[in-house]
Design a protein around this motif. Sequence first.
Motif, PDB file in Angstrom:
ATOM      1  N   THR A 236      41.006   4.112  61.884  1.00  0.00           N
ATOM      2  CA  THR A 236      39.859   3.953  60.599  1.00  0.00           C
ATOM      3  C   THR A 236      40.048   3.141  59.828  1.00  0.00           C
ATOM      4  N   GLU A 237      39.146   2.685  58.806  1.00  0.00           N
ATOM      5  CA  GLU A 237      39.383   1.898  57.774  1.00  0.00           C
ATOM      6  C   GLU A 237      40.563   2.209  56.738  1.00  0.00           C
ATOM      7  N   GLU A 238      40.865   3.362  56.708  1.00  0.00           N
ATOM      8  CA  GLU A 238      41.903   3.676  55.889  1.00  0.00           C
ATOM      9  C   GLU A 238      43.195   3.424  56.585  1.00  0.00           C
ATOM     10  N   THR A 239      43.414   3.720  57.707  1.00  0.00           N
ATOM     11  CA  THR A 239      44.296   3.463  58.507  1.00  0.00           C
ATOM     12  C   THR A 239      44.944   1.992  59.333  1.00  0.00           C
ATOM     13  N   ALA A 240      43.757   1.522  59.474  1.00  0.00           N
ATOM     14  CA  ALA A 240      43.802   0.137  60.088  1.00  0.00           C
ATOM     15  C   ALA A 240      45.103  -0.876  59.681  1.00  0.00           C
ATOM     16  N   GLU A 241      45.402  -0.970  58.493  1.00  0.00           N
ATOM     17  CA  GLU A 241      46.385  -1.832  58.024  1.00  0.00           C
ATOM     18  C   GLU A 241      47.537  -1.520  58.490  1.00  0.00           C
ATOM     19  N   ARG A 242      47.877  -0.346  58.343  1.00  0.00           N
ATOM     20  CA  ARG A 242      49.067   0.425  58.910  1.00  0.00           C
ATOM     21  C   ARG A 242      49.374   0.204  60.196  1.00  0.00           C
ATOM     22  N   VAL A 243      48.022   0.440  61.300  1.00  0.00           N
ATOM     23  CA  VAL A 243      48.391   0.495  62.665  1.00  0.00           C
ATOM     24  C   VAL A 243      48.311  -1.029  62.936  1.00  0.00           C
ATOM     25  N   LEU A 244      47.910  -1.894  62.242  1.00  0.00           N
ATOM     26  CA  LEU A 244      48.063  -3.437  62.719  1.00  0.00           C
ATOM     27  C   LEU A 244      49.573  -3.698  62.370  1.00  0.00           C
ATOM     28  N   GLU A 245      49.982  -3.328  61.342  1.00  0.00           N
ATOM     29  CA  GLU A 245      51.417  -3.723  60.945  1.00  0.00           C
ATOM     30  C   GLU A 245      52.411  -3.014  62.285  1.00  0.00           C
ATOM     31  N   THR A 246      52.018  -1.858  62.551  1.00  0.00           N
ATOM     32  CA  THR A 246      52.705  -1.325  63.727  1.00  0.00           C
ATOM     33  C   THR A 246      52.662  -1.981  64.840  1.00  0.00           C
ATOM     34  N   ALA A 247      51.465  -2.488  65.211  1.00  0.00           N
ATOM     35  CA  ALA A 247      51.084  -3.332  66.561  1.00  0.00           C
ATOM     36  C   ALA A 247      52.062  -4.793  66.477  1.00  0.00           C
ATOM     37  N   ILE A 248      52.078  -5.442  65.373  1.00  0.00           N
ATOM     38  CA  ILE A 248      52.815  -6.623  65.137  1.00  0.00           C
ATOM     39  C   ILE A 248      54.240  -6.322  65.224  1.00  0.00           C
ATOM     40  N   ALA A 249      54.497  -5.240  64.456  1.00  0.00           N
ATOM     41  CA  ALA A 249      56.307  -4.861  64.568  1.00  0.00           C
ATOM     42  C   ALA A 249      56.426  -4.622  65.960  1.00  0.00           C
TER      43      ALA A 249
END
Length: 622
Positions: free
Chosen positions: A333-346
């Motif tokens: 979601t818009e609200e979780t996107a930043e966190r998920v992106l950081e997870t994917a990068i990590a």
Amino acid sequence: MQPSTQEARLHYEKALHLSKKSGGKLTVLDDLLKEKQIRIPSEQSLGLVEIPIEQIVGTKTEGRSDAFSKDFYPALEVESEFAQKWISLCESHLEEGIRDPIKAYEYMNQFYIVEGNKRVSVLKYFGAPAITGHVIRILPPKSNDKETRLYYEFVDFYRFSQINYLRFTKEGSYAKLQKLIGKHPEELWTKEERSKFRSVYSRFLESFQKIDAHTPNLCTEDAFLYFISLYKYEELKEMSYLEIGRKVEQLQNEFKLLSTDHSVQLHMDPKDSPKTSLLRQLLPSGTPEIKAAFLHEKTADTSGWTYGHELGRTYLEQTFPNQVKTKCYDNVTEETAERVLETAIAEGNTLIFTTSPILSKASLKSAIAHPEIKILNCSLNTSHKSMRSYYLRMYELRFLLGVIAGTMTENNKIGYLVEYPIYGTAAVNAFALGAKMVNPNAKVYLLDERIAVEDENFFVKNDISIIYGKDISPMGQFDQRFGLYRSHPEPLWNMAMPVWNWGKFYEQMIRNIINGNWKKDDTSNEMQGLNYWWGLSAGVLDLICSLRLPSQTLKLVDFLKESIANGAFSPFSGVLYSQKGIIQPDPNHTLTAEEIIAMDWLSDNIVGTVSKTADWNRGQVV
């Protein structure tokens, strides 16, 4: 001569030198109003106002205009009576500060002094940001002139914010600002809120001025609005000057794009050459493994859109079994996107595809924070230097589907279910133009899929049997109402369906990275962002037709498909009519890609409406 007087005299001499360098005369408001033919101005008292010094540009009358340069520095010689008064006022300012308010008029968000010219001049010289004054506003006559429209937007904004130091250049900006800081359209600002906002704006302004030389055509206020649309205002209030400064510096390339009206570079086809074509069959041995992440708004089980992208991801793994590893993240979601992106990068992903436009903002923020990561968002007509976007020219297939619908309708009625995602009106217009080309009497009736849930029998009740439904059904769902179909008489007949070959697109992106074309793709200067917008010519779109269709219809569709693919024909060529009249009168003109993307009208054979926010309304059958 007293030491303080001597110091004040030296300041006058320096100010006089600045005056000679800047030259010119102050603007006279009376002359300006006469030029604008405003004989009896409409006045409005604003009371005691903090006036930004930089917005003071002149005097009300001509009386003292010759005593100052255009920048309000003193212009008369040191021995003049005027100079002695200036020096005396400067001496008082050095000892105790200038506190007496001035009197001024405000016109079009600029200020003209009635009383207190020398006070303004002294404070201007010492770099004071503002001065207190009693202000009367002169309202210009309302008109369709953009400058006047913008000014009245400011007047409305000032009414509930009491902020006068922002001057946007784009309409709608004041209302957008009100929304971004978390306020209702006409909600009043408290004194504390004005103070906190000023603090955030000042920290941004100080940081932005350090890179302002690289963005000479960009209005500071427009840059600030972009800044707080990307980063949450509540978070910015708590950030230090250094934190805001780092973010402003990271956005330098994005700000450059904001300063031009032609900031999007469209790639209409993949680059390929004889030298690199062999790579389409074989990758060099020893190619480093690429880890690619896919972020979806929904799941393949619940969304045909996500299912299409998942087919593309699976194709990618099958095409590059030893070189590419992929992972998908669902229900982002818009609200979780930043966190998920950081997870994917990590987790080591260096290539990320976010497959929904609602994930665009989070994708951009991650791309800015991680310039070493390649991030692409599935959206269209976005201008970002840190992130690329991609989409398919789906209107090409919709045109062909419209041709089939136009030949097969028996009562000239065709239904069209509008579903998310959608950009502009190109797809539905292409469908309608295809139907119109083979059947001048054909009408296309729009139905929003959200309304369809409430009124699933809308088409049946209105005797519409030829319908364009969802592009593709989600994985595992066997609803046959997708693509172009005939709903009755039963059984339901699927006439044709579009094919989005996302796998071919993703394959090309992998090859671009491996063979070095990723950097070569970006042939633009620093003032453009990169959008991939591929279609039939790139092999990323196809059409599956039922063999039960008339043979002549199939031949016509094949001919048109080939003509579009090789550039010999465009659905948007020749004279074009909208619901409101003629749009394109030249029979020899073909709309450009930019004109197609920006399309906001509906063809004259469409029944229904669409708002700019994609809030589609049901077509009323007549």
